[in-house]
Design a protein around this motif. Structure first.
Motif, mmCIF file in Angstrom:
data_model
loop_
_atom_site.group_PDB
_atom_site.id
_atom_site.type_symbol
_atom_site.label_atom_id
_atom_site.label_comp_id
_atom_site.label_asym_id
_atom_site.label_seq_id
_atom_site.Cartn_x
_atom_site.Cartn_y
_atom_site.Cartn_z
ATOM 1 N N UNK A 198 46.352 19.962 1.424
ATOM 2 C CA UNK A 198 47.314 19.035 0.832
ATOM 3 C C UNK A 198 47.832 19.633 -0.471
ATOM 4 N N UNK A 199 49.098 19.353 -0.798
ATOM 5 C CA UNK A 199 49.705 19.968 -1.980
ATOM 6 C C UNK A 199 50.830 19.095 -2.513
ATOM 7 N N UNK A 200 51.189 19.326 -3.788
ATOM 8 C CA UNK A 200 52.404 18.728 -4.339
ATOM 9 C C UNK A 200 53.572 19.511 -3.757
ATOM 10 N N UNK B 163 50.961 15.753 -0.392
ATOM 11 C CA UNK B 163 51.134 15.480 1.031
ATOM 12 C C UNK B 163 50.581 16.661 1.816
ATOM 13 N N UNK B 164 50.525 16.509 3.120
ATOM 14 C CA UNK B 164 50.039 17.589 3.984
ATOM 15 C C UNK B 164 51.017 18.764 3.930
ATOM 16 N N UNK B 165 50.495 19.962 4.042
ATOM 17 C CA UNK B 165 51.309 21.166 3.891
ATOM 18 C C UNK B 165 52.363 21.298 4.988
ATOM 19 N N UNK B 166 52.037 20.940 6.223
ATOM 20 C CA UNK B 166 52.984 21.141 7.334
ATOM 21 C C UNK B 166 54.253 20.308 7.152
ATOM 22 N N UNK B 167 54.164 18.975 6.930
ATOM 23 C CA UNK B 167 55.413 18.237 6.670
ATOM 24 C C UNK B 167 56.137 18.700 5.411
#
Length: 322
Positions: free
Chosen positions: A171-173, A88-92
């Motif tokens: 984006x990251x896990x 998902x996106x890093x900020x959320x």
């Protein structure tokens, strides 16, 4: 919920049996579903009775139910994302991880407040009504949430201070360890948790000793109440210990991470069951089932009012002439 990134290991170390992972995830969903159903039923019971909304111990109990439910849902989502490597996106992700950490700290602090409330009720019964007021409750809840936010906000600010340019757009896990890239960040966070743990243990021990002394000095009429309060504090201490053990999970899991990826996955799964689900299931047992007033109302709502109908039918059968 401490999720460790197993992104590159799935391809480099060993092939994970996804059928086994699927079975484990389904089992966790069943446990979480049961947990949420019981919690929602208890929250509904709390909201339906005005007398529960006016007593400090029930208010703290309701907060525990709400916090545990939110924590369980978010932790379960992170667990699923971690197992299936969903990015998902890093900020959320940062927002979710910060909220999860706040909830993680809030639960044990609420348990400490509940022990203090039992201490006041048993050891200072004449002052209990004066101390347990709406203003005191508001201040107590404000203190709990303020302390709960300190460590997560420090972790977030420290991460934003050293984050590489453009990393927020990647984006990251999603994982809490995402914000602990530097050694000093992890060490500072661990030190703050240790201080907080020591602070809570001291308060729990203080309330236990005071209530134990009151139990020995109590009259025969009050011994039952004080012994019940003593058992409640002991159960809270066990629950607190299990809650705080989750802070050590990443360090325990990293030992197995270096040995074998499947062993790591199994240990991580066991830690989730024992140190995430189990302690948050104890609250309904401690208050919801052991408290006679709450249990009667809970049983009434759980049976959809059929218990009252059954009592009426039984009473009518007793007075019916033979």
């Amino acid at each position: 919920m401490q999720n460790l990134d197993i992104n590159h290991s799935l391809s480099n170390k060993t092939v994970v049996n996804f059928s086994t992972l699927y079975t484990k995830v389904i089992f966790v969903q069943i446990l979480v579903g049961i947990f949420l159903y019981v919690n929602c039923l208890m929250i509904y019971t709390f909201l339906k009775k005005e007398m529960f909304r006016e007593e400090t111990r029930y208010i703290l109990f309701a907060q525990t139910l709400l916090v545990d439910s939110a924590f369980m849902v978010l932790s379960d989502v992170l667990l699923i994302w971690g197992y299936y490597q969903y990015v998902i996106h890093t900020i959320p992700c940062l927002i979710i991880c910060t909220v999860v950490t706040v909830l993680t700290v809030c639960t044990p602090l609420t348990l400490v407040a509940m022990c203090l409330e039992r201490y006041v009720a048993i050891c200072m019964p004449l002052r209990h009504a004066d101390i347990s007021t709406s203003r005191t409750r508001f201040r107590g809840l404000l203190i709990i949430w303020s302390i709960s936010s300190m460590i997560p906000l420090f972790t977030l600010i420290a991460y934003l201070a050293v984050i590489p340019s453009g990393a927020l757009l990647s984006y990251t896990v999603c994982s809490v360890e995402l914000m602990l890239g530097k050694d000093w960040q992890a060490e500072a966070r661990s030190s703050m948790f240790q201080v907080l743990f020591l602070f809570m243990i001291i308060i729990i021990a203080f309330t236990y000793i005071k209530i134990m002394i009151a139990a020995r000095a109590a009259s025969s009429e009050n011994k039952k109440l004080t012994k019940k309060g003593l058992r409640t504090v002991i159960l809270h201490a066990v629950q607190l210990l299990l809650c705080l053990m989750q802070f050590l999970n990443p360090y325990i899991e990293m030992i197995f991470w270096k040995v074998d990826i499947m062993l790591f996955v199994n240990v991580r799964y066991s830690n989730f069951i024992v140190f995430i689900i189990a302690p948050h299931c104890l609250s309904p047992l401690i208050y919801g089932l052991r408290d006679e007033k709450f249990f009667l109302v809970l049983r009434h709502h759980a049976m959809c009012g059929l218990d009252s109908l059954l009592l009426v039918l039984l009473s009518q059968s007793k007075i019916r002439p033979k």
